[in-house]
Structures are given as C-alpha cells and as structure tokens.
Design a protein around this motif. Sequence first.
Motif, short mmCIF file in Angstrom:
data_model
loop_
_atom_site.label_atom_id
_atom_site.label_comp_id
_atom_site.label_asym_id
_atom_site.label_seq_id
_atom_site.Cartn_x
_atom_site.Cartn_y
_atom_site.Cartn_z
N ILE A 1 0.84 -1.20 0.00
CA ILE A 1 0.00 0.00 0.00
C ILE A 1 0.87 1.25 0.00
N ASP B 1 1.91 2.83 -3.10
CA ASP B 1 0.94 3.67 -3.81
C ASP B 1 1.24 5.15 -3.64
N VAL C 1 -1.35 7.64 1.45
CA VAL C 1 -2.20 6.68 2.15
C VAL C 1 -3.07 7.45 3.12
N GLY C 2 -4.32 7.13 3.14
CA GLY C 2 -5.17 7.78 4.14
C GLY C 2 -5.51 9.19 3.75
N GLY C 3 -6.09 9.94 4.66
CA GLY C 3 -6.69 11.26 4.43
C GLY C 3 -5.83 12.23 3.64
N TRP D 1 2.32 8.32 9.05
CA TRP D 1 1.25 7.32 9.07
C TRP D 1 1.75 5.98 9.55
N ARG E 1 1.45 6.01 13.17
CA ARG E 1 0.07 5.74 13.58
C ARG E 1 -0.23 4.25 13.49
N GLY F 1 -11.44 6.34 5.07
CA GLY F 1 -10.04 6.31 4.68
C GLY F 1 -9.08 6.49 5.83
N ASP G 1 -5.60 4.05 10.41
CA ASP G 1 -5.64 3.24 11.63
C ASP G 1 -6.75 2.20 11.52
N TRP H 1 -8.40 -1.77 0.58
CA TRP H 1 -7.94 -0.41 0.92
C TRP H 1 -8.05 0.50 -0.30
#
Lengths: 242, 180
Positions: free
Chosen positions: A82, A85, A88-90, A103, A106, B16, B19, B58
Amino acid sequence: MSRVESPSGKQYDDHYDDETIALLALGEQAAGADAAHLRKCAACQSRVDQLQAVVDRARSITDEDRPMAPPDALWQRITDEIESDGAVGGSAADRANSGGRGWMGRFALAAAVGVLVGSLGTIVAMDRETPPPTIAQAELEPLPGKDARGVAQVRQTAQGAKLVVDVPELPATDGYYEVWMLAPDAESMVSIGVLGNGEVNEFPLPDGMDMTRFPVVDISVEQFDGDVTHSADSVVRGELSI
Amino acid sequence: MRLIADADIASAFARGDDDALHEVYTRWSSLVYTIARRGCGNETDAADVTQAVFVAAWRGRQGFDPDAGSLPAWLLGITRRKIADHWRSVGRTPEPVEDLPEDSGPDAQVETTVERVLLADELARLGEPQRRILELCFFQDMTHAQVASLLGLPLGTVKSHIRRSLGRLRERLEVDGVPR
C-alpha cells in the motif's frame, strides 16, 4: 432420540415455539400432536427446514474451517504494497495535523492497540452474547478556533451505562483534557473524568446520572492549577441525541 | 465489550482512516485467510490471496457502502473473487470440497467454505456453556436431554441456549455470508 416436549401442553393447531423449532432442526423427534402438526403446517416445516440447513452446514465443519490467523509477516507485506501507492489515508492537511506522527507511526500505535484487542479476545467473545446497545450519540464539533472533532456514545452494558468518547486528533497540551456533561445552558455540569492518552476513552456513568438534564458532552483543556471547576476552554462539544 | 463497534470501524475504514485498516485486518484477517486456505488448498497461495484482498479493499474502500451491508460481507466478496482469480491464473480447477456433489461448480464450493468458516467463527465466539452445548449437539449427536444431564444443567436452560445460539449462527450467515 428423545422426544421434544412442547412446553405448553398446547392444542393441536398451535404453531411451534422457537425452542421446539430449534430442537427439530437438530434432528430431535416431535411427539404426538406435535408430529401431526409438523406434517400439516407448511409454515412450521419451512422454519424447521431453514434452521436445519444451518445445522447441517455447521455439522460439516472440520478443524480446517476453524479461523486461523495469517502469518505474522503478512501485515508488513500489505503495508509495504500500500505504501508503494504513495499517499495513504486522508488529505495532506489531515496528516499535517496529526501532531507530527507519520502514518507508519500511527500504524505502530494501531498495532499496539491490536495486540491489546487480541489479548482481550476471550472476554470480548463472551460479551458478544448481548452486544451493548448505543442508547445515545453526540457528534463532537470543534469550538471556534479549534479543529478537533469526534464522537461520544452512551452505551448500556451489563455493568451499567458508559460514556465512550472518541476524539482522534486532539492537539498536545501542557495540561490535560477533561470530559464533562453539561446542562443545555452550560450553567451546571457534571465532571465525567480525565481523558487518557488513547484515542478512545470509556467512562462509567453513575446510575443516577440524568442524560436529559446534562445532555451536552464537552471536552475542556484544564491546567494543573488545583482548580476543580471547568476552565471555560472547551475544545469540542456536542449534544446527545437518543 | 469492544471499545469500538464493528460498525464504527467500518465507517472509519470507509472514510479512509489508515488506523482503521489495521483494526479491520485485526478483526477479519483470520476469516479471509482461513477461507483462502480452504479455497486455494495451501498456505502460500492463501497468504497471497489475503494480501491481495486487503490491498484491494484499501484501494477500493470508496466502493464500500456501510448502508448496503456489513464490512466482513464486503471483504468476503473480494475474497471470493481473488480465489477465483487465483485458479484462473494457475489454469486449474480447485479440488472438490468434501460432502458436496462432484458436479458442484467452483462457486458452490466457495460458498460452502465461506459458510463453514463463518459458522466455525461464530461458534468460537459463543460464550460458555453455549458453545459446549452446541458442539455436543452438533458433533456428538447428543439430544438436549443428554446434554442437560452431562453438564448438570436444567432442561429449560439447555433448550433456551440452543434456541438463542442457533439464532446467532443463522444471523451470522445472513449478515456476513451473503455474497456482495
């Protein structure tokens, strides 16, 4: 095979109760009037058949079907793939606001939580029998000049009502965060407790606590000044809706 | 109780929150992996399929609609497709699952596997004595009267546990076992 007793010694045309349906689905035999009823009642027969399909499938379970955790290294493979990519995330802004934790940092935190959840697995499983219903919920909105937000829920558990507070991204503070339940006019209030370091905090609510009188969940920044009253420096606030 | 409900994890995942991905993996990777192991027939391919499922979940999280069904149901939908992809890529058909007619197609076989693993998981989540009661009924072919006598429990208690536990098993299939 023993015979299924119908609890009520009921009349010929009564439908089966749920317990009788369950025992028939397991293959136990209906007796007397019950057996006659099953032959003529399509509704009961259909309920038995549906549950029996579940029983038959369950009886075919082998040890290989029992859930088994994947190899430990797999999670790392997933995060590596991932991460390749890029984002990632917000949004970038979300990440900038996360207090400098990248991240992966986290993830490390989440992994620690995961271990805790894993070790509590047995207790969790026992409690699933009666999942604690959420009886009220509040969206916690930032006060002017603040930007954290979160959710508060009141849940009814076997040990009494609990307030569950989830405010993921509170900024660091020199003092500490305190949770309150306020009257709508914010003139009177009850201190619920001090927010811990984890993202999700759970507080027992006293039996006599009146949510309709103190429906507003509030989180304030408090200083270590020995003053037990509300600092009037609130970060998020929201009213419980039931 | 879990501090965070499955539904809350599902919402955080859909938003998204990275965590949430770890929490989703913690809660449901065993289901996905076990189904993949049954579906592929070996652990190496099962690990590859499981990795593909969570990466695809994901990347495709915006396609998950919490109002349309449970997150595990959605994950198992991806799992079914990744198992099918696996067999296409090796150019063979899976070994038949026991107890199924030989002419059952690969889809029926995967459905059977999904249901068995979900039921085994739900059985494991039953508290005691509910789990022991059902296992005696299912796997030892004991009647409720024999179980009550063996465990020293009142007949009414055993019947009531059987009714509620079977209801939970059925509900688990309805919530998480429906292909999406």
